[in-house]
Design a protein around this motif. Sequence first.
Motif, PDB file in Angstrom:
ATOM      1  N   HIS A  34     -30.586  19.425  -4.935  1.00 23.12           N
ATOM      2  CA  HIS A  34     -29.630  18.702  -4.097  1.00 23.12           C
ATOM      3  C   HIS A  34     -30.405  17.675  -3.274  1.00 23.12           C
ATOM      4  O   HIS A  34     -31.299  18.049  -2.503  1.00 23.12           O
ATOM      5  CB  HIS A  34     -28.881  19.667  -3.179  1.00 23.12           C
ATOM      6  N   GLN A  35     -30.078  16.388  -3.440  1.00 28.60           N
ATOM      7  CA  GLN A  35     -30.772  15.328  -2.727  1.00 28.60           C
ATOM      8  C   GLN A  35     -29.788  14.237  -2.330  1.00 28.60           C
ATOM      9  O   GLN A  35     -28.768  14.049  -2.997  1.00 28.60           O
ATOM     10  CB  GLN A  35     -31.872  14.722  -3.604  1.00 28.60           C
ATOM     11  N   PRO A  36     -30.103  13.485  -1.262  1.00 32.45           N
ATOM     12  CA  PRO A  36     -29.272  12.323  -0.943  1.00 32.45           C
ATOM     13  C   PRO A  36     -29.309  11.329  -2.093  1.00 32.45           C
ATOM     14  O   PRO A  36     -30.340  11.166  -2.753  1.00 32.45           O
ATOM     15  CB  PRO A  36     -29.941  11.733   0.309  1.00 32.45           C
ATOM     16  N   ALA A  37     -28.197  10.675  -2.351  1.00 34.78           N
ATOM     17  CA  ALA A  37     -28.102   9.733  -3.460  1.00 34.78           C
ATOM     18  C   ALA A  37     -27.259   8.544  -3.025  1.00 34.78           C
ATOM     19  O   ALA A  37     -26.925   8.376  -1.853  1.00 34.78           O
ATOM     20  CB  ALA A  37     -27.510  10.424  -4.689  1.00 34.78           C
ATOM     21  N   GLY A  38     -26.898   7.713  -3.997  1.00 36.80           N
ATOM     22  CA  GLY A  38     -26.107   6.523  -3.713  1.00 36.80           C
ATOM     23  C   GLY A  38     -26.960   5.275  -3.717  1.00 36.80           C
ATOM     24  O   GLY A  38     -28.070   5.267  -3.185  1.00 36.80           O
ATOM     25  N   ALA A  39     -26.426   4.206  -4.322  1.00 42.31           N
ATOM     26  CA  ALA A  39     -27.191   2.973  -4.471  1.00 42.31           C
ATOM     27  C   ALA A  39     -27.528   2.338  -3.126  1.00 42.31           C
ATOM     28  O   ALA A  39     -28.620   1.793  -2.935  1.00 42.31           O
ATOM     29  CB  ALA A  39     -26.421   1.983  -5.345  1.00 42.31           C
ATOM     30  N   THR A  89     -24.089  -3.189  -2.745  1.00 41.25           N
ATOM     31  CA  THR A  89     -24.394  -2.372  -3.916  1.00 41.25           C
ATOM     32  C   THR A  89     -23.601  -1.072  -3.923  1.00 41.25           C
ATOM     33  O   THR A  89     -23.161  -0.592  -2.879  1.00 41.25           O
ATOM     34  CB  THR A  89     -25.904  -2.055  -3.969  1.00 41.25           C
ATOM     35  N   GLY A  90     -23.424  -0.515  -5.111  1.00 42.08           N
ATOM     36  CA  GLY A  90     -22.797   0.789  -5.243  1.00 42.08           C
ATOM     37  C   GLY A  90     -21.474   0.743  -5.960  1.00 42.08           C
ATOM     38  O   GLY A  90     -20.588  -0.054  -5.622  1.00 42.08           O
ATOM     39  N   ALA A  91     -21.329   1.596  -6.972  1.00 47.55           N
ATOM     40  CA  ALA A  91     -20.091   1.636  -7.742  1.00 47.55           C
ATOM     41  C   ALA A  91     -18.902   2.000  -6.872  1.00 47.55           C
ATOM     42  O   ALA A  91     -17.797   1.468  -7.037  1.00 47.55           O
ATOM     43  CB  ALA A  91     -20.238   2.645  -8.891  1.00 47.55           C
ATOM     44  N   ALA A  92     -19.116   2.910  -5.911  1.00 51.62           N
ATOM     45  CA  ALA A  92     -18.025   3.315  -5.029  1.00 51.62           C
ATOM     46  C   ALA A  92     -17.560   2.154  -4.172  1.00 51.62           C
ATOM     47  O   ALA A  92     -16.366   1.965  -3.924  1.00 51.62           O
ATOM     48  CB  ALA A  92     -18.477   4.479  -4.148  1.00 51.62           C
ATOM     49  N   LEU A  93     -18.513   1.352  -3.715  1.00 55.44           N
ATOM     50  CA  LEU A  93     -18.189   0.216  -2.865  1.00 55.44           C
ATOM     51  C   LEU A  93     -17.444  -0.867  -3.647  1.00 55.44           C
ATOM     52  O   LEU A  93     -16.419  -1.392  -3.212  1.00 55.44           O
ATOM     53  CB  LEU A  93     -19.474  -0.372  -2.279  1.00 55.44           C
ATOM     54  N   LEU A  94     -17.973  -1.219  -4.825  1.00 56.93           N
ATOM     55  CA  LEU A  94     -17.437  -2.337  -5.588  1.00 56.93           C
ATOM     56  C   LEU A  94     -16.225  -1.955  -6.434  1.00 56.93           C
ATOM     57  O   LEU A  94     -15.530  -2.820  -6.950  1.00 56.93           O
ATOM     58  CB  LEU A  94     -18.538  -2.921  -6.480  1.00 56.93           C
ATOM     59  N   GLY A  95     -15.975  -0.655  -6.582  1.00 56.36           N
ATOM     60  CA  GLY A  95     -14.868  -0.203  -7.408  1.00 56.36           C
ATOM     61  C   GLY A  95     -13.502  -0.490  -6.829  1.00 56.36           C
ATOM     62  O   GLY A  95     -12.483  -0.272  -7.488  1.00 56.36           O
ATOM     63  N   GLY A  96     -13.457  -0.993  -5.593  1.00 53.15           N
ATOM     64  CA  GLY A  96     -12.177  -1.291  -4.958  1.00 53.15           C
ATOM     65  C   GLY A  96     -11.512  -2.540  -5.484  1.00 53.15           C
ATOM     66  O   GLY A  96     -10.405  -2.870  -5.061  1.00 53.15           O
ATOM     67  N   GLY A  97     -12.199  -3.262  -6.386  1.00 54.31           N
ATOM     68  CA  GLY A  97     -11.577  -4.422  -7.008  1.00 54.31           C
ATOM     69  C   GLY A  97     -12.077  -5.736  -6.445  1.00 54.31           C
ATOM     70  O   GLY A  97     -12.841  -5.785  -5.488  1.00 54.31           O
TER      71      GLY A  97
END
Length: 323
Positions: A64-69, A162-170
Amino acid sequence: MSPSPERVPVPSRPAVAAEGRRVAGRRRGRGKRFLVVGDVLDGVLVETTVTTAGAHDPAAVIRHQPAGAGGGAASWLGWLGAEVDLVARVGVDDVVRHGRALTDAGVRPHLRYDACVPTGALVSVRSTGGRTSMSDPAASGDLRADDVDDNLVSRADIVHLTGAALLGGGPARIVGLVARARSGGARVSLDPSSTAVLRAIGAEDVLSALTGVDVLFPNAAEARALGGADDLPEALHRLTEVVPLVVVTTGADGALVGRRGRAPLRVSAPATTVVDTTGAGDAFAAGFLRAWATDRVRVASAAREGVRVASLALGVVGARPPV
């Protein structure tokens, strides 16, 4: 409605890490300030010999480690001695834990939180058959331009999105973030982060949202998806018609640098023992931006620094540098 944003106190840094960053701070890019806006996730990293569904492997190694772009790119910048702030969104119970991990890497965290939405998560499964990653954006998926304080933007020389979660909002979210990033006069870099996100939004819509971006950091698959061409140089050429500088990471081959109106430039990678590929692209972006910050002309030198830092990332487990 979410509570007001919180800032995490910055604890003292370990002496060894501080000395490492002091030495690294002598590199080109010293004196510049970076702002990273992106995702901070809880990572579950699995190493297993299983290659087929339904198999059972009691000997799997699970970390278990911190992650995210966002957290990864900011941490590598901090490890390199840069002055870096990070804006991200996590669950309310994880503000202190994630904030401490970031400050240990030399990052100033500005963590917004949600009382009802948990911290996003990433599961990465690595076996002899390759690596598969799955993510749940959760709180990171709610990060928006309004979460980025104007004072942070005005102080930044470079803002990295950066980050799929951030940019996934369209595309609307991307446009808003780019506009906020440019409002203080900073140069803006962006990492598309995920071919799945590009396909879900649509390449044309993403490209239309990139007006104002100074440098783009796709990997080869993302570049082909965005550029609409299987031939990488052709895709790169199309992308430079939208973004003036496009730096494509190409794995063991290093990187391919595209500039508007110029032939592509290949930067090779050194032979490296690969322990884990998680976060290598974020490390590359950090190394490149650190060098590029004070010399926009010597892009080949910046790309070589990006390759060097990415090679270091390949030698550790997880998305962040050792601290």
